[in-house]
Design an enzyme around this catalytic site. Structure first.
Site, mmCIF file in Angstrom:
data_model
loop_
_atom_site.group_PDB
_atom_site.id
_atom_site.type_symbol
_atom_site.label_atom_id
_atom_site.label_comp_id
_atom_site.label_asym_id
_atom_site.label_seq_id
_atom_site.Cartn_x
_atom_site.Cartn_y
_atom_site.Cartn_z
ATOM 1 N N THR A 1 7.521 13.360 -5.944
ATOM 2 C CA THR A 1 6.507 12.086 -5.589
ATOM 3 C C THR A 1 6.125 11.335 -6.754
ATOM 4 O O THR A 1 6.543 11.909 -8.090
ATOM 5 C CB THR A 1 5.366 13.078 -5.014
ATOM 6 O OG1 THR A 1 4.529 13.630 -6.241
ATOM 7 C CG2 THR A 1 5.489 13.872 -4.076
ATOM 8 N N GLU B 1 7.241 14.627 0.801
ATOM 9 C CA GLU B 1 6.900 15.617 1.328
ATOM 10 C C GLU B 1 7.446 15.883 2.919
ATOM 11 O O GLU B 1 7.592 17.092 3.251
ATOM 12 C CB GLU B 1 5.610 16.155 1.336
ATOM 13 C CG GLU B 1 5.156 16.367 -0.221
ATOM 14 C CD GLU B 1 4.323 14.893 -0.656
ATOM 15 O OE1 GLU B 1 4.825 13.982 -0.164
ATOM 16 O OE2 GLU B 1 3.670 15.446 -1.669
ATOM 17 N N LYS C 1 -15.606 3.239 0.194
ATOM 18 C CA LYS C 1 -16.747 3.651 0.611
ATOM 19 C C LYS C 1 -17.987 3.077 0.352
ATOM 20 O O LYS C 1 -18.275 2.807 -0.920
ATOM 21 C CB LYS C 1 -16.787 5.218 -0.026
ATOM 22 C CG LYS C 1 -15.607 6.065 0.118
ATOM 23 C CD LYS C 1 -16.041 7.459 -0.500
ATOM 24 C CE LYS C 1 -14.785 8.390 -0.173
ATOM 25 N NZ LYS C 1 -13.678 8.184 -1.582
ATOM 26 N N TRP D 1 -16.821 3.666 5.613
ATOM 27 C CA TRP D 1 -15.591 3.610 4.997
ATOM 28 C C TRP D 1 -14.786 2.041 5.492
ATOM 29 O O TRP D 1 -15.026 1.547 6.635
ATOM 30 C CB TRP D 1 -14.469 4.588 5.712
ATOM 31 C CG TRP D 1 -14.708 5.935 4.944
ATOM 32 C CD1 TRP D 1 -15.430 6.270 4.056
ATOM 33 C CD2 TRP D 1 -13.933 7.038 5.371
ATOM 34 N NE1 TRP D 1 -15.292 7.808 3.840
ATOM 35 C CE2 TRP D 1 -14.431 8.150 4.397
ATOM 36 C CE3 TRP D 1 -12.934 7.339 6.422
ATOM 37 C CZ2 TRP D 1 -14.120 9.358 4.617
ATOM 38 C CZ3 TRP D 1 -12.319 8.936 6.317
ATOM 39 C CH2 TRP D 1 -13.014 9.729 5.620
HETATM 40 P P1 ADP Z 1 4.415 8.004 -3.041
HETATM 41 O O1 ADP Z 1 2.870 8.443 -2.515
HETATM 42 O O2 ADP Z 1 4.475 8.964 -4.258
HETATM 43 O O3 ADP Z 1 4.545 6.614 -3.349
HETATM 44 P P2 ADP Z 1 5.601 8.420 -0.768
HETATM 45 O O4 ADP Z 1 6.906 7.469 -0.557
HETATM 46 O O5 ADP Z 1 6.149 10.155 -0.348
HETATM 47 O O6 ADP Z 1 5.384 8.490 -2.316
HETATM 48 O O7 ADP Z 1 4.405 7.856 -0.087
HETATM 49 C C1 ADP Z 1 3.899 8.512 0.995
HETATM 50 C C2 ADP Z 1 2.676 7.829 1.296
HETATM 51 O O8 ADP Z 1 2.768 6.258 1.647
HETATM 52 C C3 ADP Z 1 1.870 8.402 2.686
HETATM 53 O O9 ADP Z 1 1.293 9.309 2.253
HETATM 54 C C4 ADP Z 1 1.157 6.970 2.959
HETATM 55 O O10 ADP Z 1 -0.192 7.009 2.188
HETATM 56 C C5 ADP Z 1 2.003 5.883 2.477
HETATM 57 N N1 ADP Z 1 2.819 5.359 3.765
HETATM 58 C C6 ADP Z 1 3.924 5.759 4.078
HETATM 59 N N2 ADP Z 1 4.230 4.995 5.329
HETATM 60 C C7 ADP Z 1 3.300 4.285 5.731
HETATM 61 C C8 ADP Z 1 2.935 3.501 6.572
HETATM 62 N N3 ADP Z 1 3.638 3.220 7.541
HETATM 63 N N4 ADP Z 1 1.834 2.759 6.794
HETATM 64 C C9 ADP Z 1 0.944 3.123 5.829
HETATM 65 N N5 ADP Z 1 1.077 4.145 4.780
HETATM 66 C C10 ADP Z 1 2.157 4.633 4.731
#
Ligand code: ADP
Length: 539
Positions: free
Chosen positions: A183, A328, A437, A442
């Site tokens: 990640t 994940e 917040k 929110w």
């Molecule tokens: P990192 O957070 O390490 O950049 P990831 O690519 O695993 O790695 O990111 C996952 C996160 O990206 C999700 O938990 C979410 O917050 C955000 N995310 C992914 N796709 C979307 C989406 N379509 N809309 C909003 N947030 C998104």
């Protein structure tokens, strides 16, 4: 009583073997670092992957060993995947956009033994060498393209040419580890997600499905999302499984380069994060171009801005598939789209619905809960922490980092805040750590960003909460303007008035030359917070 069906382990080597046998002449096209277009087939890619397996074995690599790659999307990078995974080694994708300290940390944590890298990353790795665990380096190049280097690196083409393709693939349990991806570590140190053969095969099949990406043998698919970003969303598995032609764009991802490949290779489906599409759409508009072959654009990784959805749909007649997911979750977690019950919705209601992150495909379960862990209603309004469980969702991190990550029902907390409606459609309102917040309520930073992105003259934007003596936090909006635009703070305020609740109106607007992006192409909120720290906001 056990069923009496055959035992056919779900291992990813079977995917490329299937592609070679059944779709052997289907093309795989790649743009090389020098811009040249290289063409091959699944049959050839399969044979070369087998040679690569044998070459790895000669270096003493076998089951459970980690083999790292630092490479753009290419047919050779795909060979590395299948070659390593086929013999039970674990392919570890490294993200070149990470800070060198993080690259070193991740490589050590993974204890990878080999690094296979593009020529363009040699300069990044050389100064780090003494902090890296690799016993062998292989540079992805032919003999005439080998750069001078201090890594004692092998030449990829010579390396695999010296091996034969008589190797044994598979033969291990389908739950054997096959891929490792960290990640990006926006909170604390990065953590490794260790995919299994079974989870990757099931995820690839999920991705091919009509209700997800819908990939078939007549498709031409260009995965722009890098193979080091959550497995290119599974496309390097789904495409050969489906027999789709695959177009690998290498490292040139600007609007013009993306357009040229979409057009010349007649791509029907492509996938990337929103920032890529901003670049492409700008290029199309400036040069008055169309995309006659493209049918579907998959957008995920961060929220889909309305302006992008409308542009693809209305100006170019292209279907937008909005996906949510995480490293994940392999990564597919949900897919946007209109539920059948809403097929007659008016245009604005349709758009509002398509902007949701959507419903989980079969194999993924989503729930929202309050701070105490109690499930919240699926009414489309109540916001809660989003939990996920499924057949390709992490159950623990590599090396036990982060401890026990599942709750007592086996759900993983995504760190996202979301609503779920009566159709099961999920909408992310924010990441738990980015939500603003204010006065006990929110404010969604994502909503503010998406609305301001529809304002003419805005290229990109990022909203963050900054500490406030009375309200706890107040929103501050960073905006990157189009070159030459005379957009003012008053214009922005006027644009937002009526489109967001009055108490959501940012207290400060800051124009910046460039919105900082993180290693996976998302707005880097950490950097924005640091920037906000350095200016007098007068809140
Ligand atoms: P990192 O957070 O390490 O950049 P990831 O690519 O695993 O790695 O990111 C996952 C996160 O990206 C999700 O938990 C979410 O917050 C955000 N995310 C992914 N796709 C979307 C989406 N379509 N809309 C909003 N947030 C998104």
């Amino acid at each position: 009583m056990r069923g009496l069906m055959q035992d056919w382990p779900l291992t990813v080597d079977r995917i490329i073997t299937h592609a070679a046998r059944v779709h052997g002449s289907r093309e795989v096209v790649a743009r090389r670092t020098d811009g040249m277009i290289h063409r091959t087939t699944y049959e050839a890619l399969h044979a070369r992957s087998r040679r690569l397996s044998a070459a790895l074995q000669r270096l003493g690599i076998g089951e459970g060993d980690r083999v790292a790659t630092l490479a753009w999307n290419s047919e050779r990078h795909t060979e590395c995947w299948y070659g390593a995974m086929g013999i039970g080694a674990i392919l570890h994708t490294l993200n070149p956009r990470l800070h060198p300290d993080q690259l070193a940390w991740i490589s050590q944590d993974a204890a990878s033994r080999v690094l296979i890298l593009d020529t363009s990353f040699v300069g990044l790795i050389e100064p780090l060498r003494h902090r890296l665990p690799f016993e062998h380096y292989v540079i992805i190049a032919g003999p005439s393209e080998m750069p001078a280097n201090s890594l004692d690196a092998l030449c990829y083409e010579d390396w695999i040419a010296a091996a034969d393709d008589r190797v044994e693939w598979g033969g291990f349990d389908e739950n054997t580890a096959c891929g490792l991806c960290y990640t990006s570590g926006t909170t604390g140190n990065p953590k490794g997600v260790l995919y299994s053969h079974r989870s990757n095969v099931l995820h690839a099949m999920m991705g091919m499905g009509k209700g997800v990406f819908g990939i078939g043998p007549d498709d031409v698919v260009m995965p722009i999302v890098p193979m080091f970003h959550a497995n290119a969303w599974g496309l390097a598995f789904s495409c050969p499984a489906a027999g789709a032609k695959m177009v690998m764009p290498g490292g040139q991802l600007d609007g013009q380069s993306v357009y040229e490949l979409l057009d010349s290779e007649r791509v029907t489906l492509t996938a990337a994060v929103p920032t890529i599409w901003l670049g492409l759409l700008r290029y199309l508009r400036e040069h008055k171009l169309q995309l006659p072959y493209l049918k579907k654009v998959v957008i995920g990784g961060s929220a889909l801005p309305e302006a992008i959805l409308r542009a693809f749909q209305d100006d170019y007649g292209i279907e937008v598939v909005h996906g949510w997911g995480m490293t994940e979750t392999s990564p597919i977690g949900s897919i946007g789209g209109l539920p059948t019950g809403l097929a007659d919705a008016g245009p604005d209601a349709r758009i509002a619905y398509l902007l949701k992150q959507g419903r989980p495909p079969f194999g993924v379960e989503l729930e929202i809960v309050d701070e105490a862990g109690a499930e919240l209603p699926r009414d489309g309004e109540t916001q809660g922490r989003l939990l996920v469980r499924g057949m390709a969702v992490a159950g623990a991190y590599f090396q036990g980092r982060g401890g026990d990550i599942l709750d007592e029902d086996g759900f993983f907390d995504t760190g996202d805040i979301a609503t779920i409606d009566r159709f099961g459609a999920m909408q992310i309102t924010d990441r738990a750590k980015d939500v603003i917040k204010s006065g006990g309520e929110w404010i969604s930073s994502i909503d503010i960003e998406n609305i301001v992105l529809t304002c003419p003259g805005v290229v990109n934007a990022g909203a963050i909460g900054v500490p406030h003596p009375k309200w706890d936090e107040r929103p501050v909006l960073f905006v990157e303007k189009q070159a030459g635009s005379d957009l003012s703070v008053d214009d922005l305020r006027a644009f937002l008035t009526g489109k967001i609740a009055s108490w959501w109106m940012p207290d400060a607007f800051l124009f910046v030359d460039q919105i900082p992006l993180g290693p996976t192409g998302k707005v880097n909120k950490l950097a924005l917070r640091e920037m906000a720290h350095e200016v007098e906001l007068g809140l």
